[in-house]
Structures are given as C-alpha cells and as structure tokens.
Write an enzyme that holds these catalytic residues in place. Sequence first.
Site, PDB file in Angstrom:
ATOM      1  CG  ASP A  10      -4.937   5.947   4.025  1.00 24.43           C
ATOM      2  OD1 ASP A  10      -4.945   5.591   3.047  1.00 24.43           O
ATOM      3  OD2 ASP A  10      -3.866   6.295   4.745  1.00 24.43           O
ATOM      4  CG  ASP A  49      -1.786   2.478   4.979  1.00 22.52           C
ATOM      5  OD1 ASP A  49      -0.784   2.923   4.306  1.00 22.52           O
ATOM      6  OD2 ASP A  49      -1.702   2.249   6.085  1.00 22.52           O
ATOM      7  CG  HIS A  51       0.182  -1.635   5.210  1.00 22.02           C
ATOM      8  ND1 HIS A  51       1.075  -0.813   4.974  1.00 22.02           N
ATOM      9  CD2 HIS A  51      -0.505  -0.881   6.216  1.00 22.02           C
ATOM     10  CE1 HIS A  51       1.022   0.247   5.060  1.00 22.02           C
ATOM     11  NE2 HIS A  51       0.218   0.361   6.349  1.00 22.02           N
ATOM     12  CG  HIS A  55       3.755  -2.768   6.218  1.00 22.82           C
ATOM     13  ND1 HIS A  55       4.241  -1.534   7.054  1.00 22.82           N
ATOM     14  CD2 HIS A  55       4.279  -2.342   5.014  1.00 22.82           C
ATOM     15  CE1 HIS A  55       4.438  -0.595   6.169  1.00 22.82           C
ATOM     16  NE2 HIS A  55       4.770  -1.081   4.849  1.00 22.82           N
ATOM     17  CB  SER A  57       4.326   0.301   9.814  1.00 26.96           C
ATOM     18  OG  SER A  57       3.196  -0.351   9.196  1.00 26.96           O
ATOM     19  CG  HIS A  68      -2.682   0.036   9.958  1.00 23.77           C
ATOM     20  ND1 HIS A  68      -1.445  -0.363  10.622  1.00 23.77           N
ATOM     21  CD2 HIS A  68      -2.550   0.626   8.730  1.00 23.77           C
ATOM     22  CE1 HIS A  68      -0.665   0.522  10.077  1.00 23.77           C
ATOM     23  NE2 HIS A  68      -1.360   1.061   8.848  1.00 23.77           N
ATOM     24  CE  LYS A  94      -1.115   6.149   2.335  1.00 18.69           C
ATOM     25  NZ  LYS A  94      -0.969   5.597   3.434  1.00 18.69           N
ATOM     26  CD  GLU A 101       4.226   3.720   7.594  1.00 15.50           C
ATOM     27  OE1 GLU A 101       3.844   3.417   6.680  1.00 15.50           O
ATOM     28  OE2 GLU A 101       4.052   3.411   8.565  1.00 15.50           O
ATOM     29  CB  ALA A 134      -4.171  10.177  10.381  1.00  9.28           C
ATOM     30  CB  CYS A 138      -1.990   9.429   4.949  1.00  9.15           C
ATOM     31  SG  CYS A 138      -1.635   9.030   3.360  1.00  9.15           S
TER      32      CYS A 138
HETATM   33  C1  VGL Z   1      -1.246   6.046   8.117  1.00 12.52           C
HETATM   34  C2  VGL Z   1      -0.644   5.270  10.132  1.00 12.52           C
HETATM   35  C3  VGL Z   1      -0.124   4.151   9.781  1.00 12.52           C
HETATM   36  C4  VGL Z   1      -1.797   7.316   7.426  1.00 12.52           C
HETATM   37  C5  VGL Z   1      -0.804   5.080   7.837  1.00 12.52           C
HETATM   38  O1  VGL Z   1      -2.072   7.077   6.355  1.00 12.52           O
HETATM   39  O2  VGL Z   1      -2.139   8.383   8.061  1.00 12.52           O
HETATM   40  N1  VGL Z   1      -1.295   6.382   9.572  1.00 12.52           N
HETATM   41  N2  VGL Z   1      -0.301   3.765   8.365  1.00 12.52           N
HETATM   42 ZN    ZN Z   2      -0.125   2.112   7.241  1.00 12.24          ZN
END
Ligand code: VGL
Ligand code: ZN
Length: 183
Positions: A10, A49, A51, A55, A57, A68, A94, A101, A134, A138
């Site tokens: 990511d 990531d 989306h 999404h 989330s 995001h 993903k 999620e 992060a 992830c």
């Molecule tokens: C993530 C927050 C939202 C990650 C993904 O991949 O760390 N964090 N979506």
């Molecule tokens: Zn995400």
Amino acid sequence: MKDYALIVVDMLYDFIDGSLACQGAEEAVTATVAHIGKHHDNPILFICDHHPANHSSFAAQGGPWPPHCVQGTRGAQIHDALIPFVDEDLCFYKGENPEQEQYSGFEGKNSAGQSLAEVLQLMEIEKVLVCGIATEYCVRNTSEDLLKAGFKVSVLKECLAYVDGDGHKKALEEMASEGIRLI
Ligand code: VGL
Ligand code: ZN
C-alpha cells in the site's frame, strides 16, 4: 531460485499525501527505493488497496475510514518513485468487494486472478521482506498471514509508515513476539 521477495504494501498516494496520509510515509518510500537500489535482483510484489467508491469501510457506509484508494483515482496509484519497479503481474489488489474489509495482502489477487501465496510458490520463494503502509493494519495482517502460511517473514522497520505512533510500536512488538523478524 531467488533468495527472497520484497513485498511492498500500500505505498499508494492516499496513504502518503491523500485522505489517509500516514506518518513517515514519504521517508518510508525513500528508504524502500534505497533498499531496492541495493538489492535489485530480487522480485518485488506490490499490494494495492483498491476500493469501489461505495466500499463498506468508508464513513458514508458506516465504516471507520474516509474514502481512500478508490479505483481509477490518483489516491489508488503507487508512488511515482516505485513505478520503475512495478510489474503488473506482481500487483495484488485487495478490498475490491464493497462488502468486505481486507487488510491482508494475502487476500489480494493479481489481474490474472492469482493469489500472493500462489505466485510466491510458483517462484519458489520461501523468504519475504515486507515494507509499506500502514504498520498496524495491512503490513501487520499481510506479515502474519505469510508467517501462518509457512514463509519466513522479516519486516523492514525503516520502510514503514503508520496511522498512530503508539499503535505502530505495539504492532511491531507483537509481530516480533509471533516470530516476525524486524530488520
Ligand atoms: C489499510 C486502512 C484502510 C491498510 C487499508 O492497508 O493498512 N488501512 N484500508
Ligand atoms: Zn482500505
């Protein structure tokens, strides 16, 4: 057989300077590029990531995050400094299902529909180095799934960015206690 694969998680604009900008992100990208410069023979796999705009989330749907990494936007793109190292067959997407999620790159698929584990096995890779964004989400989930699947996992601690400084430290401690090497 290659010694190891690098898994870049990511390193996408929304996590760097966008809606979910993480602490230390630009530095992590710079350190990752420097690492690759020293070890350029090893395969590099990218987790992304990716989306849909609705999404689950995202806050509008009751989730914890601002929108995001929406498909087709700049925020979903890999940082320009890493583009020279991107092989589309080695990019795993993903979070494409609006209902699910997915923090783990392990659940991602490349454009041919192959999973991360499948491709690593085809390449006869047993050891992986993980970096990215992060740490608490992830990076952690991807590293733990790789470990459970039997890979030897090391995390490049200078090549990480995070949502929260304490969360980052705690995640690294717990990952180390599980058997993930921090290097
Ligand atoms: C993530 C927050 C939202 C990650 C993904 O991949 O760390 N964090 N979506
Ligand atoms: Zn995400």
